[in-house]
Design a protein around this motif. Structure first.
Motif, PDB file in Angstrom:
ATOM      1  N   HIS A  14      -5.199 -14.828  16.250  1.00  0.00           N
ATOM      2  CA  HIS A  14      -4.041 -14.435  17.062  1.00  0.00           C
ATOM      3  C   HIS A  14      -3.637 -15.597  17.951  1.00  0.00           C
ATOM      4  O   HIS A  14      -2.569 -15.600  18.538  1.00  0.00           O
ATOM      5  N   PHE A  47       0.867  -1.177   0.000  1.00  0.00           N
ATOM      6  CA  PHE A  47       0.000   0.000   0.000  1.00  0.00           C
ATOM      7  C   PHE A  47       0.902   1.223   0.000  1.00  0.00           C
ATOM      8  O   PHE A  47       1.922   1.242   0.687  1.00  0.00           O
ATOM      9  N   GLU A  94       1.247 -11.307  14.688  1.00  0.00           N
ATOM     10  CA  GLU A  94       0.806 -10.162  15.490  1.00  0.00           C
ATOM     11  C   GLU A  94      -0.057  -9.219  14.653  1.00  0.00           C
ATOM     12  O   GLU A  94      -0.119  -9.342  13.427  1.00  0.00           O
ATOM     13  N   SER A  95      -0.678  -8.283  15.340  1.00  0.00           N
ATOM     14  CA  SER A  95      -1.514  -7.298  14.670  1.00  0.00           C
ATOM     15  C   SER A  95      -0.677  -6.536  13.637  1.00  0.00           C
ATOM     16  O   SER A  95       0.443  -6.124  13.930  1.00  0.00           O
ATOM     17  N   GLY A  96      -1.214  -6.413  12.427  1.00  0.00           N
ATOM     18  CA  GLY A  96      -0.513  -5.684  11.374  1.00  0.00           C
ATOM     19  C   GLY A  96       0.459  -6.540  10.573  1.00  0.00           C
ATOM     20  O   GLY A  96       1.150  -6.036   9.686  1.00  0.00           O
ATOM     21  N   SER A  97       0.500  -7.849  10.836  1.00  0.00           N
ATOM     22  CA  SER A  97       1.464  -8.711  10.126  1.00  0.00           C
ATOM     23  C   SER A  97       0.994  -9.082   8.716  1.00  0.00           C
ATOM     24  O   SER A  97       1.742  -9.693   7.962  1.00  0.00           O
ATOM     25  N   GLY A  98      -0.251  -8.760   8.383  1.00  0.00           N
ATOM     26  CA  GLY A  98      -0.697  -8.982   6.997  1.00  0.00           C
ATOM     27  C   GLY A  98      -1.738 -10.078   6.819  1.00  0.00           C
ATOM     28  O   GLY A  98      -2.076 -10.438   5.688  1.00  0.00           O
ATOM     29  N   LYS A  99      -2.290 -10.584   7.911  1.00  0.00           N
ATOM     30  CA  LYS A  99      -3.228 -11.719   7.825  1.00  0.00           C
ATOM     31  C   LYS A  99      -4.502 -11.354   7.056  1.00  0.00           C
ATOM     32  O   LYS A  99      -4.919 -12.086   6.155  1.00  0.00           O
ATOM     33  N   SER A 100      -5.122 -10.242   7.434  1.00  0.00           N
ATOM     34  CA  SER A 100      -6.375  -9.865   6.757  1.00  0.00           C
ATOM     35  C   SER A 100      -6.112  -9.453   5.309  1.00  0.00           C
ATOM     36  O   SER A 100      -6.940  -9.720   4.430  1.00  0.00           O
ATOM     37  N   GLU A 146     -10.419 -14.321  12.004  1.00  0.00           N
ATOM     38  CA  GLU A 146     -10.740 -14.118  13.420  1.00  0.00           C
ATOM     39  C   GLU A 146     -12.227 -14.379  13.695  1.00  0.00           C
ATOM     40  O   GLU A 146     -12.927 -13.505  14.212  1.00  0.00           O
TER      41      GLU A 146
HETATM   42  N1  LIG Z   1      -6.210  -0.396   2.727  1.00  0.00           N
HETATM   43  C1  LIG Z   1      -5.048  -0.208   3.332  1.00  0.00           C
HETATM   44  N2  LIG Z   1      -4.323   0.920   3.074  1.00  0.00           N
HETATM   45  C2  LIG Z   1      -3.128   1.127   3.659  1.00  0.00           C
HETATM   46  N3  LIG Z   1      -2.531   0.259   4.515  1.00  0.00           N
HETATM   47  C3  LIG Z   1      -3.206  -0.861   4.799  1.00  0.00           C
HETATM   48  C4  LIG Z   1      -4.493  -1.166   4.230  1.00  0.00           C
HETATM   49  N4  LIG Z   1      -4.911  -2.364   4.716  1.00  0.00           N
HETATM   50  C5  LIG Z   1      -3.938  -2.793   5.534  1.00  0.00           C
HETATM   51  N5  LIG Z   1      -2.918  -1.900   5.598  1.00  0.00           N
HETATM   52  C6  LIG Z   1      -1.676  -2.050   6.368  1.00  0.00           C
HETATM   53  O1  LIG Z   1      -1.102  -3.314   6.019  1.00  0.00           O
HETATM   54  C7  LIG Z   1      -0.537  -3.948   7.169  1.00  0.00           C
HETATM   55  C8  LIG Z   1      -1.185  -5.312   7.389  1.00  0.00           C
HETATM   56  O2  LIG Z   1      -2.541  -5.113   7.813  1.00  0.00           O
HETATM   57  P1  LIG Z   1      -3.549  -6.324   8.069  1.00  0.00           P
HETATM   58  O3  LIG Z   1      -4.878  -5.739   8.345  1.00  0.00           O
HETATM   59  O4  LIG Z   1      -3.430  -7.287   6.960  1.00  0.00           O
HETATM   60  O5  LIG Z   1      -2.943  -6.973   9.404  1.00  0.00           O
HETATM   61  P2  LIG Z   1      -3.523  -8.144  10.343  1.00  0.00           P
HETATM   62  O6  LIG Z   1      -2.424  -9.140  10.494  1.00  0.00           O
HETATM   63  O7  LIG Z   1      -4.819  -8.621   9.802  1.00  0.00           O
HETATM   64  O8  LIG Z   1      -3.749  -7.384  11.726  1.00  0.00           O
HETATM   65  P3  LIG Z   1      -4.846  -7.658  12.882  1.00  0.00           P
HETATM   66  O9  LIG Z   1      -4.359  -8.872  13.628  1.00  0.00           O
HETATM   67  O10 LIG Z   1      -4.797  -6.428  13.721  1.00  0.00           O
HETATM   68  O11 LIG Z   1      -6.177  -7.877  12.244  1.00  0.00           O
HETATM   69  C9  LIG Z   1      -0.730  -2.972   8.327  1.00  0.00           C
HETATM   70  O12 LIG Z   1       0.431  -2.208   8.447  1.00  0.00           O
HETATM   71  C10 LIG Z   1      -1.908  -2.117   7.864  1.00  0.00           C
HETATM   72  O13 LIG Z   1      -1.854  -0.842   8.442  1.00  0.00           O
END
Ligand SMILES: Nc1ncnc2c1ncn2[C@@H]1O[C@H](COP(=O)(O)OP(=O)(O)OP(=O)(O)O)[C@@H](O)[C@H]1O
Ligand SMILES: [Mg+2]
Length: 258
Positions: free
Chosen positions: A212, A14, A48-54, A179
């Motif tokens: 998580h 992104f 962890e949160s923000g690792s890219g799972k979603s 989740e």
């Molecule tokens: N649409 C977007 N625009 C900009 N950055 C994004 C976007 N979607 C996700 N990110 C960034 O990409 C990275 C991964 O986000 P993601 O939501 O995949 O993490 P996650 O592992 O699912 O976290 P969580 O456990 O909190 O759900 C994060 O740094 C997030 O801020």
């Protein structure tokens, strides 16, 4: 065993503005991920949160376009197909999000919520729609008498069962669970996980199961991928990841639960 989902060198970045000037920052949300899901298997994604799972989940469903890499679904390259082409494939791969009020339309009854995917994907004949709704409700452990209720007349756990019923309504073989229990009361979490386990066996489903919680993932999945800053830093059979982990981050996760 056949490969039903194959991901090769998948990346998503992104670009975000960091200030009012034209400075930009690149976030590598998913970085060079490769894996293969075989029929009847499940892969757990932790990190962890923000690792890219979603982001990974959204890429698989093509709710986000990848920056590079390839996705094959049931042998077909879906990486760059159009949204209308992808609509046909959504029958085969469904997603279950964490339950919030926003997931289900509050103006639709349970029955209408289940009829929607049946109609869109033409799963059964018109004359069989009502009995199919009853079958789905029973499969997810809801009483058929709940079908005229609206989401706000049901508990969080019951609504999550409706969300699960919508996902299996299309007869999808792959379900991405992002989740699926984290927003629910602890007492209900186990019941929903048991339901997902039961459906996996009964309907021969394959899950990409995001959590998580390493314990939950270990219970649900044959393989585990550990994500760290967008990468799969560890990927293997559940037993191997639990007992022969190599990455420091996995070791930290393990220490927390042992
Ligand atoms: N649409 C977007 N625009 C900009 N950055 C994004 C976007 N979607 C996700 N990110 C960034 O990409 C990275 C991964 O986000 P993601 O939501 O995949 O993490 P996650 O592992 O699912 O976290 P969580 O456990 O909190 O759900 C994060 O740094 C997030 O801020
Ligand atoms: Mg997430």
């Amino acid at each position: 065993m056949d490969s039903i989902l194959k991901v090769e060198n998948l990346s998503k970045h992104f670009i975000i503005k960091t200030s009012t000037f034209s400075e930009k920052e690149i976030i590598h949300a998913v970085k060079n991920v490769t894996f293969e899901l075989k029929n009847g298997e499940s892969i757990g994604l932790i990190g962890e949160s923000g690792s890219g799972k979603s982001t990974m989940a959204n890429l698989l469903l093509k709710l986000l376009e990848p920056s590079s890499g390839k996705i094959h679904l049931f042998g077909q390259d879906i990486t760059y197909i159009s949204e209308s082409e992808m609509r046909k494939h959504r029958r085969d791969i469904q997603i279950i999000f964490q339950y919030t009020n926003a997931v289900l339309d509050p103006k639709m009854t349970v029955s209408e919520l289940l009829l929607e995917p049946l109609r869109i994907h033409k799963i059964v004949e018109k004359s069989e729609m009502d009995s199919e709704v009853d079958r789905l409700l029973t499969l997810v452990g809801l009483k058929t008498s709940e079908k005229n209720k609206f989401p706000n007349q049901l508990s969080g756990g019951q609504n999550q069962r409706v969300i699960i019923a919508r996902a299996i309504a299309t007869r999808a073989k792959i379900i991405v669970c992002d989740e699926p229990v984290s927003a629910l009361d602890v007492s209900v979490q186990g019941q929903i996980l048991n339901l997902l386990s039961k459906l996996k066996d009964e309907l021969k489903l394959s899950y990409i199961f995001i959590s998580h919680d390493l314990k939950v993932v270990a219970h649900m999945c044959d393989q585990i991928a550990v994500m760290y800053k967008g990468e799969f830093v560890e990927f293997g059979k559940t037993h191997d990841v639990l007992y022969h982990s190599e990455h420091d981050y996995t070791k930290k996760l393990l220490e927390a639960i042992l």
